[in-house]
Write a protein that holds these residues in place. Structure first.
Motif, PDB file in Angstrom:
ATOM      1  N   PRO A  34      55.218 -36.649 120.258  1.00 51.97           N
ATOM      2  CA  PRO A  34      54.415 -37.797 120.350  1.00 51.97           C
ATOM      3  C   PRO A  34      53.480 -37.667 119.627  1.00 51.97           C
ATOM      4  O   PRO A  34      53.150 -36.513 118.491  1.00 51.97           O
ATOM      5  N   GLY A  35      53.182 -38.244 118.279  1.00 51.93           N
ATOM      6  CA  GLY A  35      52.185 -39.222 117.370  1.00 51.93           C
ATOM      7  C   GLY A  35      52.840 -38.942 116.072  1.00 51.93           C
ATOM      8  O   GLY A  35      52.851 -39.256 115.081  1.00 51.93           O
ATOM      9  N   MET A  36      54.135 -39.260 116.722  1.00 46.05           N
ATOM     10  CA  MET A  36      55.290 -38.785 115.127  1.00 46.05           C
ATOM     11  C   MET A  36      55.353 -40.867 115.255  1.00 46.05           C
ATOM     12  O   MET A  36      55.966 -41.523 114.171  1.00 46.05           O
ATOM     13  N   LEU A  37      55.056 -41.461 116.263  1.00 43.03           N
ATOM     14  CA  LEU A  37      55.746 -43.040 115.931  1.00 43.03           C
ATOM     15  C   LEU A  37      54.171 -43.114 115.428  1.00 43.03           C
ATOM     16  O   LEU A  37      52.973 -43.050 115.651  1.00 43.03           O
ATOM     17  N   PHE A  38      54.755 -44.682 114.810  1.00 42.76           N
ATOM     18  CA  PHE A  38      53.519 -45.895 114.468  1.00 42.76           C
ATOM     19  C   PHE A  38      52.183 -46.601 115.307  1.00 42.76           C
ATOM     20  O   PHE A  38      52.661 -46.055 116.309  1.00 42.76           O
ATOM     21  N   ASP A  42      47.327 -38.905 118.448  1.00 42.87           N
ATOM     22  CA  ASP A  42      47.533 -37.537 118.532  1.00 42.87           C
ATOM     23  C   ASP A  42      48.529 -36.742 117.159  1.00 42.87           C
ATOM     24  O   ASP A  42      49.024 -37.707 116.652  1.00 42.87           O
ATOM     25  N   ARG A  43      47.987 -35.256 117.280  1.00 39.91           N
ATOM     26  CA  ARG A  43      48.859 -34.762 116.185  1.00 39.91           C
ATOM     27  C   ARG A  43      49.489 -33.938 116.912  1.00 39.91           C
ATOM     28  O   ARG A  43      49.940 -33.368 118.075  1.00 39.91           O
ATOM     29  N   ASP A  47      48.287 -27.319 116.613  1.00 39.23           N
ATOM     30  CA  ASP A  47      47.502 -27.194 117.666  1.00 39.23           C
ATOM     31  C   ASP A  47      47.248 -28.547 118.631  1.00 39.23           C
ATOM     32  O   ASP A  47      46.204 -28.492 119.728  1.00 39.23           O
ATOM     33  N   GLY A  48      47.563 -29.617 118.019  1.00 40.60           N
ATOM     34  CA  GLY A  48      47.043 -30.831 118.492  1.00 40.60           C
ATOM     35  C   GLY A  48      46.284 -31.222 118.314  1.00 40.60           C
ATOM     36  O   GLY A  48      45.850 -31.608 117.233  1.00 40.60           O
ATOM     37  N   GLY A  49      45.732 -32.261 119.128  1.00 39.50           N
ATOM     38  CA  GLY A  49      44.101 -32.533 118.537  1.00 39.50           C
ATOM     39  C   GLY A  49      44.808 -34.427 117.880  1.00 39.50           C
ATOM     40  O   GLY A  49      45.518 -34.547 118.642  1.00 39.50           O
ATOM     41  N   ASN A  50      43.926 -34.614 118.133  1.00 35.90           N
ATOM     42  CA  ASN A  50      43.540 -36.427 117.577  1.00 35.90           C
ATOM     43  C   ASN A  50      43.655 -36.129 115.942  1.00 35.90           C
ATOM     44  O   ASN A  50      42.846 -35.710 115.358  1.00 35.90           O
TER      45      ASN A  50
END
Ligand SMILES: [Zn+2]
Length: 100
Positions: A34-38, A42-43, A47-50
């Motif tokens: 999650p976060g790798m798509l155009f 999300d990061r 530690d993730g997050g937005n």
């Protein structure tokens, strides 16, 4: 990896696979956290997050290889050009220095 998505092969990704010899290693498909798509908000690192703003790219760095083993590209990866032209800047991005 929390989630994986399959990406339809394109001419660019097929050339990226072929010019790096990934097809000889049994390349099967690109993998994305999650976060790798155009457009992702999300990061996927730290530690993730937005993200501060939607993702403006598509992170092609993880793939499923022969026998279903997950692999990652490294600093030796050759990146094919998408257009004719001149390279005017190369960013020293953390993905370019650090294997995943
Ligand atoms: Zn990215």
């Amino acid at each position: 990896m929390n989630s994986e998505f399959a990406l339809k092969k394109t001419g660019f990704s097929e050339y990226l696979v072929r010019c790096n010899g990934l097809d000889e290693l049994g390349f099967e498909e690109w993998l994305f956290h999650p976060g790798m798509l155009f457009g992702a908000l999300d990061r996927w690192w730290a530690d993730g997050g937005n993200r501060a703003k939607p993702h403006e790219g598509l992170d092609l760095c993880l793939y499923r290889g022969l026998g279903g083993h997950n692999r990652s590209l490294d600093e030796r990866t050759k990146i094919p050009l998408t257009y004719d032209g001149e390279i005017v800047k190369i960013d020293d991005d953390f993905l370019g220095r650090k294997g995943l």
